[in-house]
Each structure stands twice: as structure tokens, then as C-alpha cells.
Scaffold this active site. Structure first.
Site, mmCIF file in Angstrom:
data_model
loop_
_atom_site.group_PDB
_atom_site.id
_atom_site.type_symbol
_atom_site.label_atom_id
_atom_site.label_comp_id
_atom_site.label_asym_id
_atom_site.label_seq_id
_atom_site.Cartn_x
_atom_site.Cartn_y
_atom_site.Cartn_z
ATOM 1 N N ASP A 127 36.448 36.314 34.197
ATOM 2 C CA ASP A 127 36.292 37.419 35.138
ATOM 3 C C ASP A 127 35.935 38.725 34.440
ATOM 4 O O ASP A 127 35.274 39.593 35.013
ATOM 5 C CB ASP A 127 37.582 37.603 35.941
ATOM 6 C CG ASP A 127 37.879 36.397 36.829
ATOM 7 O OD1 ASP A 127 36.959 35.578 37.036
ATOM 8 O OD2 ASP A 127 39.016 36.287 37.309
ATOM 9 N N GLY A 128 36.369 38.877 33.195
ATOM 10 C CA GLY A 128 36.083 40.108 32.458
ATOM 11 C C GLY A 128 34.601 40.357 32.258
ATOM 12 O O GLY A 128 34.167 41.508 32.186
ATOM 13 N N ASN A 227 37.488 46.316 40.400
ATOM 14 C CA ASN A 227 38.815 45.776 40.697
ATOM 15 C C ASN A 227 39.785 46.845 41.186
ATOM 16 O O ASN A 227 40.178 46.844 42.340
ATOM 17 C CB ASN A 227 39.402 45.073 39.462
ATOM 18 C CG ASN A 227 39.248 43.567 39.518
ATOM 19 O OD1 ASN A 227 38.682 43.020 40.468
ATOM 20 N ND2 ASN A 227 39.725 42.888 38.512
ATOM 21 N N ASP A 257 56.889 53.038 38.620
ATOM 22 C CA ASP A 257 56.081 52.852 37.417
ATOM 23 C C ASP A 257 54.634 53.279 37.627
ATOM 24 O O ASP A 257 53.897 53.462 36.657
ATOM 25 C CB ASP A 257 56.119 51.390 36.967
ATOM 26 C CG ASP A 257 57.392 51.047 36.225
ATOM 27 O OD1 ASP A 257 58.196 51.972 35.972
ATOM 28 O OD2 ASP A 257 57.607 49.870 35.903
#
Length: 390
Positions: A127-128, A227, A257
């Protein structure tokens, strides 16, 4: 007569009862093509192909060479490859690939602009590689054909074993395509003055105009993100404390966070790990997902694709925040900085192996093992299957 249906659903009626209707506004009417009918068409035969290969993976060396030979020798195409890929020592010393290597066109990210000369992108990896391809094109993106040669492969539906026939089908046109929406992100430094007034109550949840900086801020970064945009607390041990605005109105403050703002494509990435729902890429939406919120009632939300979100550090935040875009270009956000996010008009046209519905559910099952469990066994004695016995 065949009853046809559309993925976006039927056009809603605008009359309600005998006397009520929606006020007509011709300027705001949008006509969107049904996603199920989206097919690739070439106005001219493709000539220039960009091949993106996952680096630091020796297993992709042979598929890369095989694909380049096919495109250069058999298809007579111009193949573009990143310079650091061609300079791989194993390719340089490969005598059998020397002739092909000399015919490859090279570029360097950040130095050479190839956005106006590429007709088709072919990705080899996970996917990268698709995320990287998206980052290279900050405006219109050529069609992307992604082969699954990585670890997860949620966004890479094609199998390399049949790459020749699959590439031929794409060159012929009429291939199914899914338009993966992207986020248009602006980072504005010092848009608002930090003063004691800013920590006071805001009027009806909107930003007080008197707190605007005279120079209206400076855009330091503008990106297209496939994304997600992630705002987190960075190395600090304190909770992050950021304010979330929607179309200029304060919606909530995020204490935890951090927060993830994602596309439907990104809903199966970091957002899914943070507890968000998974959304089909053809659903026009933006997702807002908190990361470990210090609140039991803070659930992920989905907002319309056309809104503009803005994230700023709260005036009483104890520390700065950090932001990243598809896991890249990480930087610190100070008091007074703002991040503006909305849906881009430049999607990533991703080619489908079968169709846009089948491919997505196949990826859910194969990559994420969605709803996979051992089947319940059938009762052998159906005569005594009631919940209670007399």
C-alpha cells in the site's frame, strides 16, 4: 425490464406531502456519475508509464526487471523510474538488464516535475507504493495500477502472475476504476494571535473576528493526502489538547493522544486501528477519529465531504502538537498555527481488478480477515432444538 440501481442511491424526492418542498437553487445542483459505471477511457494511447517499486526489497528485483522489459521491448513505451531505484547496485551490475536500464527515464522526488508527462502509474509493492504515487502528483493524478507484492496489499488488487494480460486490458480501456478521494491540507503559521482574550468564551462557538492576525497568516505547507492527517502529542508526556472547528464553528476539543482526519480510503488504515468504522472509498465523507481520548463518550464521527475542518492548539494546551501526512513530512505545530482540511477535487483513480465493490470486500476478507470465524456446527438432532424443554 431490468431494475437498475445506483451506488449513490436514488435521487431523493424534493416534495414532502401536498404543500412542502425544498427551495429550488439551480446553482447548487450537482450531477454525479454513478460509481458503478466509472470506466477508464483513453483519449489517446498511453505512451509514458511511471513504474514505482518498493525499495529495500530484494524480492521485487526480478518482477521489476520483467515488467520493464515488457513495457520497453514489447509495448515500445517510455518508462519512468525513480533515480535511486535505477542506481541500485544489483541493477547496475546486471549485464542482462543493462540495455533496458539505459532506456529508462529517471527522476528525483522534489527536484524533477513529472506530473504533466505520465499517462499511467504501475506500482509494485504494498500500500505504501500507492501512497507514494499519490504524493508525487499534487494536482491531477494519472490512473494507478497496483500489483500486490508487499505485506498487506489492501490497496493493491492485481496479482503479478498475470501482469501481461492485466496490463493489456488496461491499455485497451474500459477497465473499472474507483476514485479515491484525497484531503486538501493547508498548514498556516500564526493565523491567530495568542492573547489572554483568546482563552475566554467564544461567541456561539465561532472564532471571534477581533482575534484574527492582521497579516492573515502564512501558508507554509499545502498537500494532497490520500489516507489521513494525524495530529498527536509527539514526544510530550502531556495529553494533546486541540480544538476542532467545522466550517468556522468550534465543534469540540480533543484531549488525548491526538486525532486522525481520514478519507474513506484511510478508514481501513490507522483510523481502523483507533476504532473507526471502515467506509467504502466511493462514500463521500471525511472521518474524524480520536486517538485514545480521555473521555468515555468521544466516539469517531463521519462528516460530509464538502466541509472544511480546522485544527488548532487549545489556548490552554500545555504542550505543542505534531502533525504528519500519510506518515510523512512530520512537523511541530505551535500555538497560533492552524491546519485546514477539506476534500480535494483531485482524487486518485485506482484501477480495479474485478469491480469496485468486489475488490473492497475481497481486501477486507483477505487482508484484514474481516468477520472471519469458525463456523457454528449444525445440530444433529433437530427434533430437540427448542430453547426450553418441557
Amino acid at each position: 425490464m431490468i431494475d437498475s440501481h445506483f451506488l449513490h442511491g436514488p435521487y431523493p424526492t424534493t416534495h414532502f406531502g401536498p404543500k412542502a418542498c425544498i427551495l429550488p437553487n439551480p446553482t447548487s445542483v450537482m450531477h454525479i456519475q454513478d460509481p458503478a459505471s466509472q470506466r477508464l477511457m483513453w483519449s489517446k494511447p498511453p505512451v509514458n508509464v511511471l513504474v514505482i517499486r518498493k525499495i529495500r526489497d530484494e524480492g521485487l528485483l526480478e518482477p521489476f526487471k520483467e515488467l520493464c522489459r515488457f513495457l520497453v521491448k514489447e509495448k515500445q513505451l517510455m518508462v519512468y523510474v525513480e533515480k535511486k531505484v535505477v542506481d541500485d547496485g544489483r541493477l547496475v551490475t546486471d549485464a542482462t538488464f543493462c540495455d533496458i536500464r539505459k532506456q529508462l527515464c529517471t527522476f528525483r522526488e522534489g527536484f524533477d516535475d513529472i506530473s504533466n508527462c505520465i499517462d499511467l502509474i504501475i506500482c509494485l509493492g504494498g500500500d505504501g507504493t500507492l501512497l507514494y504515487a499519490s504524493s508525487l502528483f499534487q494536482d491531477s493524478v494519472p490512473p494507478v495500477m497496483a500489483f500486490h507484492l508487499g505485506s498487506l496489499g489492501f490497496l493493491t488488487p492485481f496479482k503479478f502472475e498475470s501482469y501481461k494480460s492485466e496490463v493489456e486490458k488496461v491499455f485497451e480501456g474500459n477497465a473499472a476504476i474507483v476514485l479515491r478521494s484525497r484531503l486538501k491540507v493547508k498548514v498556516v503559521k500564526g493565523l491567530f494571535q495568542r492573547s489572554k482574550q483568546l482563552s475566554g468564551p467564544e461567541e456561539n462557538g465561532t472564532i471571534p473576528h477581533q482575534h484574527l492576525s492582521p497579516d492573515a497568516g502564512k501558508i507554509t505547507l499545502q498537500l494532497q493526502v490520500l489516507n489521513e492527517v494525524v495530529v498527536d502529542r509527539g514526544p510530550s508526556s502531556y495529553l494533546s489538547n486541540v480544538d476542532l472547528y467545522l466550517d468556522g464553528r468550534l465543534i469540540t476539543s480533543v484531549q488525548g493522544d491526538g486525532v486522525i482526519v481520514s478519507t474513506p480510503t484511510g478508514s481501513t488504515a490507522y483510523a481502523a486501528a483507533a476504532g473507526a468504522s471502515m467506509i467504502h472509498p466511493n462514500v463521500p465523507a471525511i472521518m474524524v477519529t480520536p486517538i485514545c481520548p480521555h473521555s468515555l463518550s468521544f466516539r469517531p464521527i463521519v462528516v460530509p465531504a464538502g466541509v472544511e475542518l480546522m485544527i488548532m492548539l487549545s489556548s490552554d494546551a500545555r504542550n505543542t502538537a505534531w502533525i504528519s501526512f500519510d506518515g510523512r513530512k512530520r512537523q511541530e505545530i505551535q500555538h497560533g498555527d492552524s491546519i485546514k482540511i477539506t476534500t480535494s477535487c483531485y482524487p486518485v483513480p485506482s484501477l480495479c481488478c474485478h469491480d469496485l465493490v468486489y475488490d473492497w470486500f475481497d481486501s477486507l476478507a483477505q487482508c484484514l480477515h474481516w468477520n472471519i470465524r469458525k463456523k457454528q456446527t449444525q445440530l444433529t438432532d433437530t427434533s430437540n432444538s427448542s430453547d426450553t424443554e418441557n
